[in-house]
Design a protein around this motif. Structure first.
Motif, mmCIF file in Angstrom:
data_model
loop_
_atom_site.group_PDB
_atom_site.id
_atom_site.type_symbol
_atom_site.label_atom_id
_atom_site.label_comp_id
_atom_site.label_asym_id
_atom_site.label_seq_id
_atom_site.Cartn_x
_atom_site.Cartn_y
_atom_site.Cartn_z
ATOM 1 N N ALA A 43 0.831 -1.207 0.000
ATOM 2 C CA ALA A 43 0.000 0.000 0.000
ATOM 3 C C ALA A 43 0.864 1.255 0.000
ATOM 4 C CB ALA A 43 -0.917 0.000 1.222
ATOM 5 N N GLU A 44 2.121 1.085 0.360
ATOM 6 C CA GLU A 44 3.050 2.211 0.425
ATOM 7 C C GLU A 44 4.445 1.718 0.082
ATOM 8 O OE1 GLU A 44 4.053 4.625 4.175
ATOM 9 O OE2 GLU A 44 1.991 5.220 3.642
ATOM 10 N N GLY A 45 5.187 2.489 -0.704
ATOM 11 C CA GLY A 45 6.536 2.083 -1.078
ATOM 12 C C GLY A 45 7.447 3.265 -1.308
ATOM 13 N N LYS A 62 1.781 5.615 -2.869
ATOM 14 C CA LYS A 62 0.765 5.272 -1.870
ATOM 15 C C LYS A 62 -0.492 4.697 -2.510
ATOM 16 C CE LYS A 62 2.150 8.377 1.756
ATOM 17 N NZ LYS A 62 1.690 9.167 2.871
ATOM 18 N N ARG A 63 -0.314 3.869 -3.511
ATOM 19 C CA ARG A 63 -1.478 3.310 -4.193
ATOM 20 C C ARG A 63 -1.222 1.841 -4.533
ATOM 21 N NH1 ARG A 63 -4.472 6.309 -9.234
ATOM 22 N NH2 ARG A 63 -6.380 5.095 -9.129
ATOM 23 N N ARG A 64 -1.809 0.966 -3.733
ATOM 24 C CA ARG A 64 -1.678 -0.475 -3.990
ATOM 25 C C ARG A 64 -2.192 -0.789 -5.396
ATOM 26 N NH1 ARG A 64 -1.388 -4.410 -0.240
ATOM 27 N NH2 ARG A 64 -2.340 -3.094 1.343
ATOM 28 N N ASP A 65 -1.571 -1.727 -6.056
ATOM 29 C CA ASP A 65 -1.939 -2.196 -7.398
ATOM 30 C C ASP A 65 -1.579 -1.220 -8.512
ATOM 31 O OD1 ASP A 65 -2.935 -4.611 -6.421
ATOM 32 O OD2 ASP A 65 -4.950 -3.794 -6.157
ATOM 33 N N MET A 66 -0.932 -0.102 -8.204
ATOM 34 C CA MET A 66 -0.574 0.851 -9.254
ATOM 35 C C MET A 66 0.389 0.188 -10.242
ATOM 36 S SD MET A 66 0.996 4.673 -9.077
ATOM 37 C CE MET A 66 2.524 4.200 -8.319
ATOM 38 N N PRO A 67 0.092 0.279 -11.539
ATOM 39 C CA PRO A 67 1.026 -0.295 -12.510
ATOM 40 C C PRO A 67 2.289 0.541 -12.610
ATOM 41 C CG PRO A 67 -0.794 0.789 -13.636
ATOM 42 C CD PRO A 67 -1.094 0.853 -12.180
#
Length: 166
Positions: A43-45, A62-67
């Motif tokens: 969810a955060e990286g 801050k967006r899970r699954d973001m390509p």
């Protein structure tokens, strides 16, 4: 004789399975094609200036699954960029091989079949993240928010224009 034919068939299958990657650069760590698309598992990286914990954090996704598109590899680190071209180095454990895309046009119609004349099941807003399924030359199967359907590949970021997925 049969073993020789099976071995030849296996080699042909391996070659054909990788034919889509022919001519592409390969990552020195994974031997997978570069560039390639992945998604954020976390969810955060943290996005760093270089491939180590000692490098400064430039920003945080801050967006899970973001390509994201991987453009380089170094040890356990992957250099990534998003659809805006922003990026940096992210630890591989924050990434997933699950394919997602971002809708790059407003109110993208999801058709029940890969045909512009097919009924529309839903419309996806600009910026929606969808799970990527099969893709043909012009259409990709997407799922988002409980809806499924086929969208035009040209309206998506996170899939190569020439990519075919089955």
């Amino acid at each position: 004789m049969i073993a020789k034919a099976l071995r030849a068939g296996l080699l042909a299958a391996l070659f054909l399975g990788h034919a889509a990657w022919a001519g592409q650069d390969r990552g020195p760590v994974t031997n997978l094609p570069l560039p390639r698309y992945v998604s954020m598992k976390a969810a955060e990286g943290n996005v760093r200036r270089g491939p180590s914990l000692t490098h400064r954090i430039d920003w945080v996704y801050k967006r899970r699954d973001m390509p994201l598109q991987i453009t380089a590899e170094h040890g356990h680190w992957r250099r990534v960029q998003d659809r805006d071209g922003a990026g940096g180095w992210v630890h591989y454990s924050l990434l997933s091989g699950v394919r997602t895309v971002i809708v790059d046009s407003d109110l993208l119609p999801l058709h029940t079949r890969p045909d512009p004349g097919a009924p529309v099941a839903a419309k996806l807003a600009l910026g929606v993240i969808a799970r990527l399924g099969d893709c043909g030359p012009e259409w990709c199967h997407l799922s988002a928010g409980g809806y499924k359907g086929w969208g035009q590949k040209t309206a998506l970021w996170g899939v190569r224009p020439d990519e075919i997925r089955e």
